[in-house]
Design an enzyme around this catalytic site. Structure first.
Site, PDB file in Angstrom:
ATOM      1  N   ASP A 271      -6.980   1.947  -3.813  1.00  0.00           N
ATOM      2  CA  ASP A 271      -6.977   3.167  -4.617  1.00  0.00           C
ATOM      3  C   ASP A 271      -5.953   3.034  -5.741  1.00  0.00           C
ATOM      4  O   ASP A 271      -5.009   2.258  -5.650  1.00  0.00           O
ATOM      5  CB  ASP A 271      -6.573   4.375  -3.763  1.00  0.00           C
ATOM      6  CG  ASP A 271      -7.571   4.654  -2.661  1.00  0.00           C
ATOM      7  OD1 ASP A 271      -8.727   4.211  -2.776  1.00  0.00           O
ATOM      8  OD2 ASP A 271      -7.177   5.318  -1.675  1.00  0.00           O
TER       9      ASP A 271
HETATM   10  N1  URA Z   1      -7.016   3.092   2.607  1.00  0.00           N
HETATM   11  C1  URA Z   1      -6.807   4.047   1.666  1.00  0.00           C
HETATM   12  O1  URA Z   1      -6.828   5.223   1.959  1.00  0.00           O
HETATM   13  N2  URA Z   1      -6.584   3.639   0.408  1.00  0.00           N
HETATM   14  C2  URA Z   1      -6.520   2.343   0.024  1.00  0.00           C
HETATM   15  O2  URA Z   1      -6.297   2.051  -1.138  1.00  0.00           O
HETATM   16  C3  URA Z   1      -6.737   1.368   1.014  1.00  0.00           C
HETATM   17  C4  URA Z   1      -6.985   1.771   2.306  1.00  0.00           C
END
Ligand code: URA
Length: 239
Positions: free
Chosen positions: A97
């Site tokens: 993310d």
């Molecule tokens: N889980 C999440 O919530 N975000 C990420 O970027 C990776 C794993």
């Protein structure tokens, strides 16, 4: 070196003679230069030659605030801004993310990328999550067993509470190992037990650890790391 497109054969000979080339950390010797391009780390002026049948493998310590994409129509910061390769285009393996930091692997080896992200291989991913509040053991056990999300129950995870001197009384640091890679999975898992993730960092993917790579920096994977990575997806060829 010439085959890898670094220079001509003549220049290559001169560079070896001038001690500019190292093989596995040792200055290459003009006399008996027996190298195995698939297994040896060859550096010219300290820079690793990207030669593995044209395959390139990098790891980045992603900064928060960068999108995991290869282009963005709105000209926002993207992970590609943080890496560079001399001649080859590489792609991120899976995604983090925008606000997540830590280990992101890049390659132009489509087959490996596919295997690493395919759910059937259950490649482990290790995260550090700073979460709001103090989740009790019962809640953490729910994460360990598998928790119901809207896209199904998660696979059992390893969950460990860590001491963090920097965390205040209302924050906890939890280390999680998961074996799948659903969208926003860690955040949704914590949300399901009533805790908001404040900060998230990936520190490992399969056999590859972030180690001491500074935030925002990238490096080439070593031959040994590439080998292990391939092995972790059950690639018997490892070539
Ligand atoms: N889980 C999440 O919530 N975000 C990420 O970027 C990776 C794993």
């Amino acid at each position: 070196m010439a085959d890898a497109g670094v220079c001509s054969r003549r220049q290559a000979k001169r560079m070896v003679a001038n001690g500019k080339v190292t093989v596995n950390g040792k200055v290459a010797d003009v006399g008996g230069l027996h190298i195995d391009p698939k297994n040896d780390d060859i550096k010219v002026n300290g820079e690793l030659i990207e030669y593995d049948g044209g395959k390139v493998y990098l790891m980045l310590n992603k900064l928060p605030g960068y999108l995991t994409t290869t282009s963005d129509p709105y000209d926002r910061d993207i992970v590609m801004d943080l890496i560079s390769t001399k001649r080859k285009r590489v792609y991120p393996v899976g995604r983090l993310d925008m606000d997540t930091e830590g280990l992101l692997i890049f390659t132009n080896d489509g087959a490996l990328s596919y295997r690493l992200t395919h759910p059937k291989h259950h490649v482990n991913k290790v995260y550090l999550a700073w979460v709001k509040g103090k989740p009790d053991e019962k809640k953490l056990n729910n994460l360990r067993k598998g928790i119901k999300l809207k896209d199904g129950i998660t696979l059992p995870a390893q969950v460990e509470r860590l001491e963090d001197k920097k965390s205040d009384d209302n924050t906890s640091l939890i280390k999680l190992t998961i074996y799948e890679g659903r969208k926003r999975q860690i955040k949704r898992m914590f949300s399901a037990i009533g805790h908001k993730v404040l900060r998230l960092r990936r520190i490992q993917m399969g056999p590859i650890s972030l180690g001491k790579l500074p935030p925002g920096e990238f490096r080439h994977l070593t031959k040994q790391e590439v080998k292990l990575l391939k092995k972790s997806t059950g690639d018997k060829n490892e070539e």
